[in-house]
Structures are given as structure tokens and as C-alpha cells.
Motif scaffolding. Structure first.
Motif, short mmCIF file in Angstrom:
data_model
loop_
_atom_site.label_atom_id
_atom_site.label_comp_id
_atom_site.label_asym_id
_atom_site.label_seq_id
_atom_site.Cartn_x
_atom_site.Cartn_y
_atom_site.Cartn_z
N ILE A 1 0.88 -1.25 0.33
CA ILE A 1 -0.35 0.12 -0.03
C ILE A 1 1.21 1.43 -0.10
O ILE A 1 0.83 1.84 -0.87
CB ILE A 1 -0.61 0.03 1.19
N VAL A 2 2.07 1.18 1.33
CA VAL A 2 2.64 2.44 1.12
C VAL A 2 3.47 2.75 -0.19
O VAL A 2 3.55 4.00 -0.88
CB VAL A 2 3.50 2.31 1.78
N ASP A 3 4.14 2.06 -1.38
CA ASP A 3 4.81 1.77 -2.21
C ASP A 3 3.42 2.00 -3.61
O ASP A 3 4.47 3.16 -4.41
CB ASP A 3 5.45 0.95 -2.91
N SER A 4 2.17 1.41 -3.62
CA SER A 4 1.27 2.30 -4.19
C SER A 4 1.01 3.31 -4.36
O SER A 4 0.84 4.57 -5.09
CB SER A 4 0.23 0.90 -4.60
N ILE A 5 1.18 3.75 -3.03
CA ILE A 5 -0.04 5.36 -2.59
C ILE A 5 1.11 6.18 -3.32
O ILE A 5 1.33 7.62 -3.87
CB ILE A 5 -0.59 5.42 -1.27
N ASN B 1 4.25 6.48 -5.36
CA ASN B 1 3.93 6.16 -6.87
C ASN B 1 2.89 7.08 -7.51
O ASN B 1 2.87 7.34 -8.81
CB ASN B 1 3.98 5.18 -7.54
N TYR B 2 1.47 6.38 -6.89
CA TYR B 2 0.24 8.01 -7.39
C TYR B 2 0.62 8.88 -7.46
O TYR B 2 0.18 9.93 -8.10
CB TYR B 2 -0.68 6.66 -6.67
N VAL C 1 -6.17 5.42 -2.13
CA VAL C 1 -7.09 3.23 -2.25
C VAL C 1 -8.35 3.85 -2.98
O VAL C 1 -7.94 2.22 -3.88
CB VAL C 1 -7.00 3.26 -0.64
N ILE C 2 -8.79 5.05 -3.19
CA ILE C 2 -10.52 4.15 -3.96
C ILE C 2 -9.55 4.43 -6.10
O ILE C 2 -10.37 3.21 -6.40
CB ILE C 2 -11.13 5.59 -3.96
N ALA C 3 -8.41 5.43 -5.86
CA ALA C 3 -8.45 5.32 -7.18
C ALA C 3 -7.58 3.98 -7.52
O ALA C 3 -7.73 3.68 -8.60
CB ALA C 3 -7.63 6.60 -7.26
N LEU C 4 -6.29 3.21 -6.73
CA LEU C 4 -5.45 2.05 -7.04
C LEU C 4 -6.32 1.18 -7.18
O LEU C 4 -6.43 -0.07 -7.64
CB LEU C 4 -4.73 2.13 -6.53
N PHE C 5 -6.86 0.69 -5.95
CA PHE C 5 -7.82 -0.50 -5.72
C PHE C 5 -9.34 -0.93 -5.95
O PHE C 5 -9.55 -2.06 -5.74
CB PHE C 5 -6.93 -0.65 -4.64
N GLN C 6 -9.85 0.30 -6.45
CA GLN C 6 -11.36 0.14 -6.74
C GLN C 6 -11.67 -0.94 -7.51
O GLN C 6 -12.20 -1.58 -7.70
CB GLN C 6 -11.85 1.27 -7.60
N ASP C 7 -11.19 -0.94 -8.76
CA ASP C 7 -11.31 -2.25 -10.03
C ASP C 7 -10.70 -3.36 -9.66
O ASP C 7 -11.61 -4.48 -9.92
CB ASP C 7 -10.11 -1.52 -11.08
N GLU C 8 -10.28 -3.15 -8.25
CA GLU C 8 -10.00 -4.82 -7.84
C GLU C 8 -10.54 -5.61 -6.69
O GLU C 8 -11.18 -6.24 -6.80
CB GLU C 8 -8.74 -5.27 -8.06
N TYR C 9 -11.00 -4.13 -5.69
CA TYR C 9 -11.15 -4.90 -4.33
C TYR C 9 -12.01 -3.98 -4.11
O TYR C 9 -13.63 -4.75 -3.57
CB TYR C 9 -10.51 -4.17 -3.40
N LEU C 10 -13.34 -2.98 -4.87
CA LEU C 10 -14.58 -2.56 -4.41
C LEU C 10 -15.17 -2.22 -5.33
O LEU C 10 -15.46 -2.14 -6.42
CB LEU C 10 -13.85 -0.76 -4.09
#
Length: 412
Positions: free
Chosen positions: A213-217, A219-220, A280-289
Motif C-alpha cells: 500500500i505504501v509503495d502504491s500510494i 507512486n500514485y 486507495v479508491i483510485a488504485l484499488f477500486q477496480d480490484e477490491y471495491l
């Protein structure tokens, strides 16, 4: 000059004798005791430790008049205007007497006599007598005296500060700032070491998940990258910012509860949490939400079949979250009898691997699970005919819609 004679020269004394007897009864007489009592009341009210002269004129002279009436032995009732005007007469007569007395003392020291020369000198110095005549002035009030004392003390304290004292204070400030930066950098390194260690219970998640999560955030959003300020000092690390956001979300603590833990300010913690949620919403919405697709449904049906629940794709239940700061106007609908406090209902659907497929939050505690399900959008896709079709058999009967496993709404 006796105080008993003060006030005898009232306006009626300058009238002809025939008019004096007619108008004498309309004017008040003041004895020596009355005059002393009036002056005593004036100084008593003026030297009040709490108010002093910081009062309106009517209130000030009203208290003096009340003091005179309460302590007068003659029993005469004085009014405010009479006391005020008579005090002015006393002040004027005493001032004239003091001026004449000081002039006589000066003439005596200079060798003057009672002849015409002294008279001429007295006439020539008449202006000096009037200008040097002292008057009874109300003493300064408490607030004015405090302002003067405060101003004089600040001026003396500033003037007494030497150059060496100022340099010493500056050096202390610089050393304190350096210690703070050193402690901050040590905290950041400790957070990095803790993040890469195996003990991640404080984050309520596993270490690889947290670092992902830290690395993804980072980089985003460039906000989570560590940068230098204008003074060349390193700012907050991505781990510090993500830690503050996750702690606020996981434990429900206030923003200023993270300042001593990760050395981050209240406003910065709030901004980190807001940007963290957006990332988190922009990165993981398509996969988890999202809702389960066909592949997910087949996997869930297979696991449910293996566990003895054919056709089950998850478990649905409602939980109650306490709302500590619920407004008074809403506590009636958000409070139920069996909880005893204001709570908010959360409806969630989860599978065997703790994957949350649905969440519905915000309904009041006065509703039961059936009422929550009636207002929930969990079955909207079925009603609109968009739900994926599945086929399974139970007791020799075929079904084409999956189901959620639920418990009783009123458990014993």
C-alpha cells in the motif's frame, strides 16, 4: 478655615435681607460633621480595591450619597445632585485657601510685610496664585495604574536586555530546533525499521500488504514522497504519513493523537488521511471495491459446496458501531433499547477468505436487520435482472440464484 462654614455662601446669602428669609428654607445646611462625612464617603468609594474610579458618574456619586445617608446623625436625606454640587463648593474653597496660604508662605520667606509693597506683590502674582492652586483630583483607577506599570516594566526589561542575553536566547532556540530535528529523524528511521520488521500487529495487517500500500500510494501521489523543505531539512517519510492515516482509520483516534507517535501535526494527519483514502479508491477500486464476477462466483460456489453449503457465495450480517458524538437531536432514532447508546448499523457481505464484497453503512440503530435489508442495495442487481446466473442442486431441486448465509435477527 472651618469646614462648618463651607456651604454657608449659598446663593440666597447674596440676596437682600428681605429675600433671604423667604428662600432660606429651600437650601440645605451642611454642618462640619456632614462635610467630613461627605469627604470620608468620597475617599472610601474612590479607594475601593475592586472598582475604584472605574465607574460611571451616577453610580460613583450614588454610592457616596448612600454612604452619607447611612452614617448621618442628623437624619437628613441627601440627594445625588446636592452632594455632588456641595463637594464642588468644598473643593473650590479649599483650593482657594491652599493657594492663599502658599502665597503667604512665599511672601514670608522673601521678607515681605503687610504694607502696600506686599499687596502689590500679591496683586502682581495673582495669576501665579491661580495657576498654582491645587485641586482635589480623583485618583487613578486600577486599570490605568496597571497599564502604566505594565508599560514601564516592559520598557525597563527591554532596555536592560544586553546583546549577550539576546545572543544566548537565540542560541538556545537554535539548539532546541536541532534537537527536535534530530528526534524527528530518529523517529522516521525507527518507523522505517519497524515497517520492514516482522512485527506489524500495530497496523492490523501483514507487513507485505502494508508495504504494498505504501509503495502504491507513493507512486500514485507525490504528496507521500519524502522531500526537502526550503531549509534543506528532510520532511515526513511515506511510512509516517501512511501510518498516521491507517491508525486514524483502524483505531478511530483523533488527528492530534498521532502527533507524539509519528511526529506529525494535526492538520498534516488530516490531509494525509484524506489523500490516503483518495489514493486507495483510485488504485484499488477496480480490484477490491466491486461486485463478484462470474469467475468469482464459480470459485465461491465450489468452496461452499465443499463446506456443505451448496449455492452459498458469502455471509451477510449487520453490526453496530457506537457513535460517541451523535447529535442530541438524532439520539432518539440512533439509540435502541438493547444497546443503550447511539450506534450506526453496518451491513456487510464477506466470503470465507475475509474478502468484503458489499458494505452499507449509516442506518440508525432503531432498525432491525430486516428493515436494514429492505433499504440496502445488496439485491438491486437481482431486481434489475443483472445478476449473474448460477446453477446448483439442493435436495434434487435446481436453483439458478445464489444466496447469502445469515443468522437470526434476534439471537437468544
Amino acid at each position: 478655615m472651618s469646614l462648618g462654614n463651607v456651604g454657608g455662601d449659598t446663593p440666597h446669602s447674596f440676596l437682600p435681607p428681605t429675600q433671604q428669609s423667604a428662600k432660606r428654607s429651600s437650601y440645605e445646611t451642611w454642618t462640619t460633621e456632614d462635610n467630613i462625612l461627605l469627604l470620608t464617603g468620597y475617599f472610601h468609594v474612590s479607594n475601593d480595591s475592586e472598582l475604584g474610579n472605574n465607574q460611571k458618574g451616577e453610580t460613583f456619586w450614588g454610592k457616596i450619597t448612600q454612604y452619607v445617608n447611612e452614617n448621618a446623625k442628623s437624619g437628613k436625606e441627601r440627594i445625588v445632585s446636592r452632594c455632588h454640587s456641595h463637594f464642588k463648593d468644598i473643593n473650590r474653597n479649599i483650593s482657594s485657601f491652599i493657594g492663599c496660604y502658599s502665597t503667604a508662605c512665599r511672601e514670608k520667606r522673601s521678607g515681605g510685610n503687610a504694607s502696600g509693597s506686599s499687596g502689590s506683590k500679591r496683586k502682581s502674582s495673582g495669576e501665579d496664585v491661580e495657576s498654582s492652586t491645587p485641586t482635589l483630583v480623583r485618583p487613578e483607577g486600577r486599570d490605568v495604574a496597571k497599564k502604566k506599570a505594565r508599560g514601564s516594566s516592559s520598557k525597563t526589561s527591554v532596555s536592560r536586555k544586553s546583546k549577550g542575553a539576546i545572543e544566548e536566547e537565540l542560541s538556545k532556540l537554535v539548539s532546541a530546533h536541532e534537537k527536535f530535528e534530530e528526534k524527528r529523524s530518529s523517529t522516521a528511521s525507527a518507523m522505517n525499521n519497524l515497517a520492514h520488521s516482522n512485527n506489524m500487529e500495530m497496523y492490523r495487517m501483514k507487513r507485505p500488504l502494508f508495504l504494498r500500500i505504501v509503495d502504491s500510494i507513493s507512486n500514485y501521489d507525490d504528496y507521500f514522497t519524502q522531500r526537502r523543505n526550503n531549509a534543506g531539512k528532510l520532511g515526513l517519510t511515506p511510512i509516517q504519513k501512511c501510518t498516521a492515516a491507517i491508525r486514524m482509520l483502524a483505531y478511530g483516534v483523533a488527528a492530534d493523537a498521532c502527533d507524539e507517535y509519528v511526529k506529525i501535526g494535526e492538520s498534516t494527519a488530516i490531509e494525509c488521511t484524506r489523500k490516503f483514502c483518495e489514493g486507495v479508491i483510485a488504485l484499488f477500486q477496480d480490484e477490491y471495491l466491486r461486485r463478484p464476477n462470474v469467475e468469482d462466483l464459480q470459485r465461491l460456489l465450489q468452496v461452499g459446496q465443499e463446506r456443505g453449503f451448496p449455492g452459498m457465495i458469502g455471509s451477510i450480517d449487520c453490526m453496530h458501531w457506537q457513535w460517541k458524538n451523535c447529535p442530541k437531536a438524532w439520539q432518539g432514532q440512533f439509540t435502541s433499547g438493547h444497546k443503550g447508546t447511539a450506534t450506526v448499523i453496518l451491513e456487510a457481505v464477506a466470503s470465507y477468505d475475509l474478502w468484503i464484497w458489499h458494505a452499507f453503512l449509516g442506518l440508525p440503530d432503531s432498525l432491525n436487520n430486516i428493515n436494514v435489508l429492505d433499504r440496502s442495495p445488496v439485491f438491486d442487481d437481482i431486481e434489475s435482472g443483472e445478476a449473474p446466473r448460477v446453477n446448483f442442486t439442493v435436495n434434487g431441486r435446481e436453483y439458478n440464484l445464489a444466496y447469502y448465509l445469515a443468522d437470526g435477527i434476534y439471537p437468544k
